[in-house]
Scaffold this motif. Sequence first.
Motif, PDB file in Angstrom:
ATOM      1  N   UNK A 183       0.827  -1.211   0.000  1.00 32.31           N
ATOM      2  CA  UNK A 183       0.000   0.000   0.000  1.00 32.31           C
ATOM      3  C   UNK A 183       0.861   1.261   0.000  1.00 32.31           C
ATOM      4  N   UNK A 184       1.889   1.267   0.814  1.00 30.12           N
ATOM      5  CA  UNK A 184       2.756   2.455   0.907  1.00 30.12           C
ATOM      6  C   UNK A 184       3.484   2.722  -0.403  1.00 30.12           C
ATOM      7  N   UNK A 185       3.938   1.663  -1.045  1.00 28.44           N
ATOM      8  CA  UNK A 185       4.649   1.839  -2.311  1.00 28.44           C
ATOM      9  C   UNK A 185       3.702   2.370  -3.392  1.00 28.44           C
ATOM     10  N   UNK A 186       2.472   1.876  -3.402  1.00 33.40           N
ATOM     11  CA  UNK A 186       1.488   2.349  -4.370  1.00 33.40           C
ATOM     12  C   UNK A 186       1.192   3.834  -4.162  1.00 33.40           C
ATOM     13  N   UNK A 187       0.978   4.226  -2.918  1.00 39.27           N
ATOM     14  CA  UNK A 187       0.684   5.631  -2.606  1.00 39.27           C
ATOM     15  C   UNK A 187       1.860   6.523  -2.974  1.00 39.27           C
ATOM     16  N   UNK A 188       3.074   6.041  -2.784  1.00 39.49           N
ATOM     17  CA  UNK A 188       4.273   6.840  -3.073  1.00 39.49           C
ATOM     18  C   UNK A 188       4.339   7.257  -4.535  1.00 39.49           C
ATOM     19  N   UNK A 189       3.877   6.397  -5.444  1.00 42.31           N
ATOM     20  CA  UNK A 189       3.885   6.763  -6.858  1.00 42.31           C
ATOM     21  C   UNK A 189       2.973   7.944  -7.130  1.00 42.31           C
ATOM     22  N   UNK A 190       1.800   7.974  -6.491  1.00 42.67           N
ATOM     23  CA  UNK A 190       0.874   9.088  -6.693  1.00 42.67           C
ATOM     24  C   UNK A 190       1.405  10.362  -6.025  1.00 42.67           C
ATOM     25  N   UNK A 191       2.126  10.212  -4.932  1.00 39.47           N
ATOM     26  CA  UNK A 191       2.741  11.363  -4.273  1.00 39.47           C
ATOM     27  C   UNK A 191       3.788  12.002  -5.184  1.00 39.47           C
ATOM     28  N   UNK A 192       4.518  11.164  -5.941  1.00 37.25           N
ATOM     29  CA  UNK A 192       5.503  11.689  -6.878  1.00 37.25           C
ATOM     30  C   UNK A 192       4.843  12.409  -8.050  1.00 37.25           C
ATOM     31  N   UNK A 193       3.621  11.999  -8.382  1.00 32.15           N
ATOM     32  CA  UNK A 193       2.893  12.676  -9.454  1.00 32.15           C
ATOM     33  C   UNK A 193       2.411  14.051  -9.009  1.00 32.15           C
ATOM     34  N   UNK A 194       1.947  14.156  -7.754  1.00 33.59           N
ATOM     35  CA  UNK A 194       1.476  15.434  -7.206  1.00 33.59           C
ATOM     36  C   UNK A 194       1.413  15.285  -5.693  1.00 33.59           C
ATOM     37  N   UNK A 195       1.988  16.220  -4.984  1.00 36.27           N
ATOM     38  CA  UNK A 195       2.053  16.115  -3.522  1.00 36.27           C
ATOM     39  C   UNK A 195       0.669  16.057  -2.903  1.00 36.27           C
ATOM     40  N   UNK A 196      -0.251  16.882  -3.382  1.00 39.09           N
ATOM     41  CA  UNK A 196      -1.609  16.878  -2.851  1.00 39.09           C
ATOM     42  C   UNK A 196      -2.316  15.566  -3.153  1.00 39.09           C
ATOM     43  N   UNK A 197      -2.090  15.067  -4.342  1.00 39.91           N
ATOM     44  CA  UNK A 197      -2.657  13.778  -4.774  1.00 39.91           C
ATOM     45  C   UNK A 197      -2.261  12.687  -3.777  1.00 39.91           C
ATOM     46  N   UNK A 198      -0.974  12.574  -3.496  1.00 37.96           N
ATOM     47  CA  UNK A 198      -0.494  11.544  -2.585  1.00 37.96           C
ATOM     48  C   UNK A 198      -0.949  11.754  -1.155  1.00 37.96           C
ATOM     49  N   UNK A 199      -0.943  13.011  -0.692  1.00 37.61           N
ATOM     50  CA  UNK A 199      -1.345  13.305   0.686  1.00 37.61           C
ATOM     51  C   UNK A 199      -2.797  12.932   0.933  1.00 37.61           C
ATOM     52  N   UNK A 200      -3.668  13.326   0.018  1.00 34.32           N
ATOM     53  CA  UNK A 200      -5.089  13.022   0.186  1.00 34.32           C
ATOM     54  C   UNK A 200      -5.360  11.522   0.074  1.00 34.32           C
ATOM     55  N   UNK A 201      -4.649  10.870  -0.822  1.00 31.35           N
ATOM     56  CA  UNK A 201      -4.827   9.427  -0.987  1.00 31.35           C
ATOM     57  C   UNK A 201      -4.364   8.689   0.269  1.00 31.35           C
ATOM     58  N   UNK A 202      -3.227   9.061   0.820  1.00 32.60           N
ATOM     59  CA  UNK A 202      -2.721   8.425   2.039  1.00 32.60           C
ATOM     60  C   UNK A 202      -3.723   8.559   3.180  1.00 32.60           C
ATOM     61  N   UNK A 203      -4.300   9.750   3.352  1.00 30.24           N
ATOM     62  CA  UNK A 203      -5.265   9.954   4.418  1.00 30.24           C
ATOM     63  C   UNK A 203      -6.505   9.126   4.210  1.00 30.24           C
ATOM     64  N   UNK A 204      -6.962   9.033   2.958  1.00 31.51           N
ATOM     65  CA  UNK A 204      -8.184   8.270   2.674  1.00 31.51           C
ATOM     66  C   UNK A 204      -7.968   6.770   2.902  1.00 31.51           C
ATOM     67  N   UNK A 205      -6.788   6.278   2.515  1.00 36.54           N
ATOM     68  CA  UNK A 205      -6.496   4.859   2.728  1.00 36.54           C
ATOM     69  C   UNK A 205      -6.400   4.555   4.225  1.00 36.54           C
ATOM     70  N   UNK A 206      -5.723   5.401   4.965  1.00 37.07           N
ATOM     71  CA  UNK A 206      -5.606   5.205   6.413  1.00 37.07           C
ATOM     72  C   UNK A 206      -6.962   5.210   7.092  1.00 37.07           C
ATOM     73  N   UNK A 207      -7.846   6.092   6.641  1.00 38.10           N
ATOM     74  CA  UNK A 207      -9.183   6.153   7.230  1.00 38.10           C
ATOM     75  C   UNK A 207      -9.944   4.851   6.994  1.00 38.10           C
ATOM     76  N   UNK A 208      -9.810   4.284   5.814  1.00 35.82           N
ATOM     77  CA  UNK A 208     -10.515   3.044   5.495  1.00 35.82           C
ATOM     78  C   UNK A 208      -9.894   1.826   6.168  1.00 35.82           C
ATOM     79  N   UNK A 209      -8.574   1.864   6.370  1.00 33.49           N
ATOM     80  CA  UNK A 209      -7.900   0.732   6.994  1.00 33.49           C
ATOM     81  C   UNK A 209      -7.915   0.817   8.517  1.00 33.49           C
ATOM     82  N   UNK A 210      -8.370   1.959   9.022  1.00 35.19           N
ATOM     83  CA  UNK A 210      -8.493   2.097  10.470  1.00 35.19           C
ATOM     84  C   UNK A 210      -7.161   2.235  11.162  1.00 35.19           C
TER      85      UNK A 210
END
Length: 491
Positions: free
Chosen positions: A464-491
Motif C-alpha cells: 500500500x505504501x509503495x502504491x501511494x508513493x507513486x501518486x505522491x511523486x505525481x502530485x504532492x496533494x494527490x499523494x497526501x489526500x490518498x494516504x489519508x483516505x487509505x488510512x481512514x478506510x484501513x483504520x
Amino acid sequence: MTVQGETAQSAGPLTTEAGAPVADNQNSETAGVGGPVLVQDQSLLEKLAHFNRERIPERVVHARGAGAYGTFTVTADVTRYTRAHFLSEVGKQTETFLRFSTVAGNLGAPDAVRDPRGFSLKFYTEEGNYDLVGNNTPVFFVRDAIKFPDFIHTQKRDPYTGSQEADNVWDFWGLSPESTHQVTWLFGDRGIPASYRHMDGFSSHTYQWNNAAGEAFWVKYHFKTDQGIKNLRAEEAAVLAGQDPDSHQRDLRTAIERGEFPSWTVQIQVMPVADAATYRFNPFDLTKVWPHADYPPIEFGKLELNRNPENVFAEVEQSIFSPAHFVPGIGPSPDKMLQGRLFAYGDAHRYRVGINADHLPVNRPHATEARNYSRDGLAYDGRHGGAKNYEPNSFGGPAQTNAPSWQPIAVSGITGSETTPLHAEDNDFVQAGNLYRLMSEDEKERLIANLAGSISQVSREDIAERAIANFRKADADYGKRLEAAVQALRG
C-alpha cells in the motif's frame, strides 16, 4: 397438412451435417421402448458432439465484448500525409466492423465495471483489411510488451484463490511506476463508461503514415464520441452490473435497432518524423500522451455504426483484429508495446479461431480478394482449387508488388535488452500529475475515493505504501489526500 416436427413455415427437410435427412429430431433411437440409446443413432451423436464444440476458446484478454458494422467516411483531405487508398478523397466511404470490450473480465463478466475498454476497428478497404487496435484511454499501463503477460496475470484470477486479488494488482502497479498515468485515468470518472456509445476511442499507439512522395509522419488516432461522454459512478455501476450484466452490449444493439446510429468524429495528431529524436519525451512511449498544444488534433473522418451482427458467436466472438494488418501508406512505429502486439494478436487468433480464421465472413476482405499461397490446415475451404501453391511460378499466380507499404525506419547500435533512450523530460509521473491537476474538485474527490477503496483492500502495508508513493511523486496533494483516505478506510 403437416406431420410431427414439420410446420407450415418449413424450409425443407432437416438434415445432418452431411446433408442426409433426419427422420426424428425429438426422440433418440433406443433398443426397444424404454431401452438404452443406440450408438447407431448418428444424428444424436453428431448433434451432441457439435454442441460440445460450438464455442471456441474465449480470448485471454478482452473476452467480454460487443460489436457492430458501420461506415467510415473521409471528411478532410489527408493525402499530404498518407497514400492509403481508402483515405484518398473527401467523401470516400469504407465498410467497418468495430468490437468493444473490457480487458480483465471473462466472457460472462458484467459490462459495467472499472476497466479499460477495447476499441478494435476493422476497415474493409480495397487494398485489404486495415485493423486499428486501441482502447478508450490514450495511454496504457506498461510500455514494453515483455511486461504485458505479467500485468495481465495481476488483473486476472489468482492461481491459488481463483479471484482477482488487490495484493497482486497493487504490488505490480507499485513496482511499475510507469502505470501511474493510466491508473489515474482508470480510477477517475472515465473508468466506468455509461455505455460503449458514450466513450472516446484512441489508437494509443503511434503509427507511421507515409505519402506518395515518400515522406513519413508519426500519427496518433482519436475517436471523439458524438453522443457526448457519459460515465457511471462506482455505486451506480455496482447496482447495474448486478441487475443487467449485459448493459453495454444491450445498449449498443438496441440503439442501432432504433436507428440511433452512434458515431465518432475521427482525428489524428501528426508529428513530423524529424521531431521524434529531440522531442522532450519519447513519443513512442505508450504511457504518455502528446499534448494537443504541441500537435493539435486534425479532424479527417466520421465513423458511424449502423448494422448489428446477425450472429454474435459467428461474428463478434470469431472476429479477429491484428495491428499487423496494414495497408500501403500506413505502418508501424518503434513503440515497443506495438512491436510485441504485431506478433501477439495474430498468434492469439491462430490459437483461438484457427489458422484459417481470415477466411470467415467477418474477417475476410470485403472490398477486395485475398490472393496468396497459404494452403490447407484446419477449416481450409479449398478456395484455391488446383492452383499452384508456390512462388515464384510461371502459371500466372499472384506476385509481389515491390512497393513497400511503409517507409523504412533508421536504426543503429548493437543488439541487446535495452531500455529506450531517455529524452529530456521522460518521467513516469509528470503526465499523471498533469491529469490530476486538470480535474475539478469533485472529480478529484471521486478519484481519491475510488483509489482508496481499492488500495485499502491490500493485505500488506509495504504494498500500500509503495502504491501511494507513486501518486505522491505525481502530485504532492494527490499523494497526501490518498494516504489519508487509505488510512481512514484501513483504520
